[in-house]
Write a protein that holds these residues in place. Sequence first.
Motif, short mmCIF file in Angstrom:
data_model
loop_
_atom_site.label_atom_id
_atom_site.label_comp_id
_atom_site.label_asym_id
_atom_site.label_seq_id
_atom_site.Cartn_x
_atom_site.Cartn_y
_atom_site.Cartn_z
N UNK A 151 51.95 45.22 65.01
CA UNK A 151 51.87 45.49 63.57
C UNK A 151 52.08 44.20 62.77
N UNK A 152 51.12 43.29 62.88
CA UNK A 152 51.30 41.97 62.28
C UNK A 152 51.36 41.96 60.75
N UNK A 153 50.80 43.02 60.10
CA UNK A 153 50.81 42.99 58.63
C UNK A 153 51.97 43.74 58.01
N UNK A 154 52.79 44.38 58.82
CA UNK A 154 53.80 45.28 58.25
C UNK A 154 54.88 44.58 57.43
N UNK A 155 55.46 43.54 57.99
CA UNK A 155 56.61 42.91 57.32
C UNK A 155 56.20 42.38 55.94
N UNK A 156 55.02 41.73 55.87
CA UNK A 156 54.59 41.22 54.57
C UNK A 156 54.20 42.36 53.63
N UNK A 157 53.74 43.49 54.17
CA UNK A 157 53.32 44.60 53.28
C UNK A 157 54.52 45.24 52.59
N UNK A 158 55.73 45.02 53.10
CA UNK A 158 56.89 45.57 52.39
C UNK A 158 57.73 44.45 51.76
N UNK A 159 57.08 43.31 51.51
CA UNK A 159 57.73 42.27 50.72
C UNK A 159 58.42 41.18 51.52
N UNK A 160 58.23 41.16 52.84
CA UNK A 160 58.84 40.11 53.65
C UNK A 160 57.85 39.00 53.94
N UNK A 161 58.28 38.01 54.72
CA UNK A 161 57.37 36.93 55.09
C UNK A 161 56.31 37.42 56.09
N UNK A 162 55.31 36.57 56.33
CA UNK A 162 54.29 36.90 57.34
C UNK A 162 54.91 36.77 58.72
N UNK A 163 55.35 37.88 59.27
CA UNK A 163 55.96 37.82 60.60
C UNK A 163 55.28 38.86 61.47
N UNK A 164 54.76 38.44 62.62
CA UNK A 164 54.13 39.43 63.50
C UNK A 164 55.17 40.29 64.20
N UNK A 165 54.73 41.44 64.66
CA UNK A 165 55.67 42.32 65.36
C UNK A 165 54.95 43.24 66.32
N UNK A 166 55.72 43.77 67.28
CA UNK A 166 55.15 44.74 68.22
C UNK A 166 56.27 45.66 68.67
N UNK A 167 55.94 46.95 68.84
CA UNK A 167 56.99 47.89 69.24
C UNK A 167 56.42 49.22 69.66
N UNK A 168 57.32 50.16 69.95
CA UNK A 168 56.87 51.50 70.31
C UNK A 168 57.93 52.53 69.98
N UNK A 169 57.52 53.79 69.97
CA UNK A 169 58.46 54.90 69.84
C UNK A 169 58.25 55.84 71.01
N UNK A 170 59.37 56.25 71.62
CA UNK A 170 59.28 57.15 72.78
C UNK A 170 59.95 58.46 72.39
#
Length: 419
Positions: free
Chosen positions: A287-306
Amino acid sequence: MEPIRKPRGTIDILPGETASWQYVESVIRGVCRNYGFGEIRFPTFEQTELFDRGVGDTTDVVQKEMYTFTDRDGRSLSLRPEGTACVARSVIENGLCAGAMPLKLYYITNFFRYEKPQAGRTREFFQFGTELFGSALPSADAEAIALAHRVFSALGLTSVSLHINSVGCRDCRPRFREALIGYFEKNIDALCPTCRDRLYRNPLRILDCKSPVCSGIAAGAPRTTDYLCDTCRGHAEGVERLLGSAGIEYTVDPHIVRGLDYYTRTVFEFIDDRIGAQSTVCGGGRYDGLVSSIGGPEIPGVGFGMGLTRLLACLERDGLLPGADGSPELYIAPLGEDSAAAAFALGEKLRSAGINVTSDLCGRSVKAQMKYADKISAKRVIVIGGDELAAGRAVMKSMTGGESIEVALTAEDIAANLK
Ligand code: ATP
Ligand code: MG
């Protein structure tokens, strides 16, 4: 008076079941420690805007499934429907991006979605999730996938299969979106009402519609993999190479798209077809666009929910849950008031020594106490009457067919004889 019932779509987890939950949670915590992920806890409710922006206001989760309410000050708040936006908000707010990166976090908690309750789907549900911030490389995706994979293998579950796909990035996804809209427009009348409704809003989501007609149409739809830009293709190949090098089996499945807007590039699911229609035990992606879409810096991310309820259902079916053993090692049955006081003091001393002891709290007869000790599966019983109290000795009787032995009524002697 009518007894009050729990709200629709919620579950009670009773003492006979909590041992299974604790076991699964402890395995998960062990694996997270193994990979250097630290636990994060965050509020049960957040400002609604976090989910509008972070999850996406065209998603089913935000449009139809959120528990949104106005508080006494007129703010719009929502019960958390998922964890990634919450964790990203907390990371930004607490300045964690200024610390060591990549940042690796996990949570085990409850979420809320207003959905139609059915097997494997409740309105309050439980997830284990991880979020890894600060790496755009395929190795981060591979590590998240490997961690989830290791949780399954540490629990002995072999029936889940890994499906991966790429949904592209801001550059190449629009072309794919257009192609999908063009394809589904031709079949618009056959689509289910939900898919017809999301054709222009969120056409990717039609690809994972569970209705047989829609999935039949989706089978012939354009494939994301044919529309990826070179960078996204290279990224996908990198992830596959790493998984292959670690012996993690996977299938590339163009129908995996995930329901939330924030995914870019890698998306994946672990599926167990033997638990019924709700077969996705774990879902996640980049989810590379998520952090910047809520007002944070451009930071890439990856994760999951189980989904933990679904995971436990798989483990239960395969007989992989250990039996609960919360039964007391010793039941102390006092007879009369003096004995009750002695039993209480003795019980406290034994508990200080780490022994699981239960005693009478109702002033019952010895016969009734023995019945109770049997019901709670106490392993041994000591009856303390006036004679035992005077002699300072009593018989410790085994309830499981072992020997009965005489012990001194001291914590030391009892503890020594329990070994
Ligand atoms: P689904 O397609 O099953 O609705 P989703 O795409 O909405 O899943 P995510 O938001 O990615 O699911 O959540 C990750 C995991 O959490 C799911 O794979 C599932 O195991 C679990 N989960 C999601 N919603 C529920 C629910 N309402 N009840 C129980 N478990 C759930
Ligand atoms: Mg859902």
